[in-house]
Design an enzyme around this catalytic site. Sequence first.
Site, PDB file in Angstrom:
ATOM      1  N   ARG A 256      46.564 -28.373 -12.028  1.00 34.05           N
ATOM      2  CA  ARG A 256      45.908 -27.060 -12.114  1.00 34.05           C
ATOM      3  C   ARG A 256      46.904 -25.945 -11.813  1.00 34.05           C
ATOM      4  O   ARG A 256      47.679 -26.004 -10.866  1.00 34.05           O
ATOM      5  CB  ARG A 256      44.743 -26.992 -11.134  1.00 34.05           C
ATOM      6  CG  ARG A 256      43.938 -25.684 -11.208  1.00 34.05           C
ATOM      7  CD  ARG A 256      44.343 -24.667 -10.168  1.00 34.05           C
ATOM      8  NE  ARG A 256      43.472 -23.486 -10.158  1.00 34.05           N
ATOM      9  CZ  ARG A 256      43.668 -22.415  -9.403  1.00 34.05           C
ATOM     10  NH1 ARG A 256      44.706 -22.352  -8.598  1.00 34.05           N
ATOM     11  NH2 ARG A 256      42.822 -21.398  -9.452  1.00 34.05           N
TER      12      ARG A 256
ATOM     13  N   THR B 279      46.568 -16.413  -2.413  1.00 37.37           N
ATOM     14  CA  THR B 279      47.688 -15.694  -3.009  1.00 37.37           C
ATOM     15  C   THR B 279      48.248 -14.668  -2.036  1.00 37.37           C
ATOM     16  O   THR B 279      47.505 -14.046  -1.291  1.00 37.37           O
ATOM     17  CB  THR B 279      47.225 -14.933  -4.264  1.00 37.37           C
ATOM     18  OG1 THR B 279      46.617 -15.832  -5.177  1.00 37.37           O
ATOM     19  CG2 THR B 279      48.392 -14.240  -4.945  1.00 37.37           C
TER      20      THR B 279
ATOM     21  N   SER C 269      47.825 -21.282   2.456  1.00 36.34           N
ATOM     22  CA  SER C 269      47.518 -20.975   1.061  1.00 36.34           C
ATOM     23  C   SER C 269      48.759 -20.577   0.275  1.00 36.34           C
ATOM     24  O   SER C 269      48.672 -20.258  -0.908  1.00 36.34           O
ATOM     25  CB  SER C 269      46.481 -19.839   0.983  1.00 36.34           C
ATOM     26  OG  SER C 269      47.017 -18.641   1.529  1.00 36.34           O
TER      27      SER C 269
ATOM     28  N   THR D  30      44.054 -11.462  -6.415  1.00 40.03           N
ATOM     29  CA  THR D  30      43.912 -12.583  -5.503  1.00 40.03           C
ATOM     30  C   THR D  30      42.503 -13.142  -5.650  1.00 40.03           C
ATOM     31  O   THR D  30      41.602 -12.440  -6.093  1.00 40.03           O
ATOM     32  CB  THR D  30      44.173 -12.158  -4.042  1.00 40.03           C
ATOM     33  OG1 THR D  30      44.138 -13.314  -3.197  1.00 40.03           O
ATOM     34  CG2 THR D  30      43.128 -11.165  -3.552  1.00 40.03           C
ATOM     35  N   GLY D  31      42.327 -14.403  -5.294  1.00 41.68           N
ATOM     36  CA  GLY D  31      41.000 -15.003  -5.402  1.00 41.68           C
ATOM     37  C   GLY D  31      40.967 -16.113  -6.435  1.00 41.68           C
ATOM     38  O   GLY D  31      41.968 -16.775  -6.689  1.00 41.68           O
TER      39      GLY D  31
ATOM     40  N   THR E 119      51.842 -18.526  -4.489  1.00 43.71           N
ATOM     41  CA  THR E 119      50.701 -19.265  -3.951  1.00 43.71           C
ATOM     42  C   THR E 119      50.938 -20.767  -4.004  1.00 43.71           C
ATOM     43  O   THR E 119      51.759 -21.252  -4.784  1.00 43.71           O
ATOM     44  CB  THR E 119      49.433 -18.944  -4.763  1.00 43.71           C
ATOM     45  OG1 THR E 119      48.305 -19.572  -4.169  1.00 43.71           O
ATOM     46  CG2 THR E 119      49.562 -19.432  -6.193  1.00 43.71           C
TER      47      THR E 119
END
Length: 328
Positions: A218, A190, A88, A241-242, A208
């Site tokens: 994106r 992240t 990630s 994060t997320g 990230t």
Amino acid sequence: MKKLSRRNFLNTSIALGGGVVLASCAAKPEEEKKNLTVENGEIPIVISTWANKGANKAAWDLLEGGKSSLDAVEAGARIPEGDPKDMSVGYGGRPDREGNVTLDACIMDKDGNCGSVTYLQHIKHPISVARKVMEETPHVMLSGDGALKFALDQGFKKEDLMTDASRKQYKKWLETSEYKPKVNIELHDTIGIIAIDQKGELSGACTTSGLGYKMAGRVGDSPIIGAGLFVDNEVGSAVATGMGELVMRSVGSFLVVELMRQGRTPMEACKEAIMRIVDRQDTTEVQVGYIALSKDGTYGAYSIKPGFVYAVTTKDGTEVVKAESYES
């Protein structure tokens, strides 16, 4: 007697003893402190999203040696960036739908200086490019081909960021091309890291490779100052994060720091920022988590769903802490 300003009081507290807790925090009833899971203040300190012990160690080694929090957070962020097993972040990160690994990162120092790169390809350590943007250009953010050209001009090496493992997963994904990120797996897209150094000064970094198999072009919250990361040396710092789209819509990290400015503890501020998301958006299939660090060394975290953890490092070692969450 002349009344101390918040800034002078904080500086005085740090000078008298690195790790002194503000009187307002110390005065809270023990039961309330326990309910909020807010730790006693201590500096230096490093906090990062998820169980990034390696990142914390790299940052802590510099802090312990008297280096700045800016040097520390950059060094910490570089660890997962260069780890091919972390899919990630950085090298080995999952590509977008067209098979390109694109990276986002930002960094911010004690003076409010900041640098950011978005949609950067072929460079293993975007956090270091972001720092160069901050220090070597009049800009805050560079993107795409421009960011790559700048990185190459600064001496960074162009390389293939795909690994055998990420190529294999991508080919498997192409069989269905189904886009369905998994909470607490792909959605921890992240590494966010914040720190206070021996001088009591704050910095933060965020990096990230974004959501796996995202649409080409994106960009999430991670490189956006105020969304994925914010630092105010008089108050504190926060990182998210997320699912970045949810964080950007609420300018989450800036919100957390502003809530701390108003007197909320780090955990209270993170919780309120999560509630702003929960109250206004559909969070059925998504995760967002915040960590926050106050100027006095207290810290906290909160997330939408259970499963979010963060790593804390002080002179006593590193601990992975389970964050409280809106959903049980």
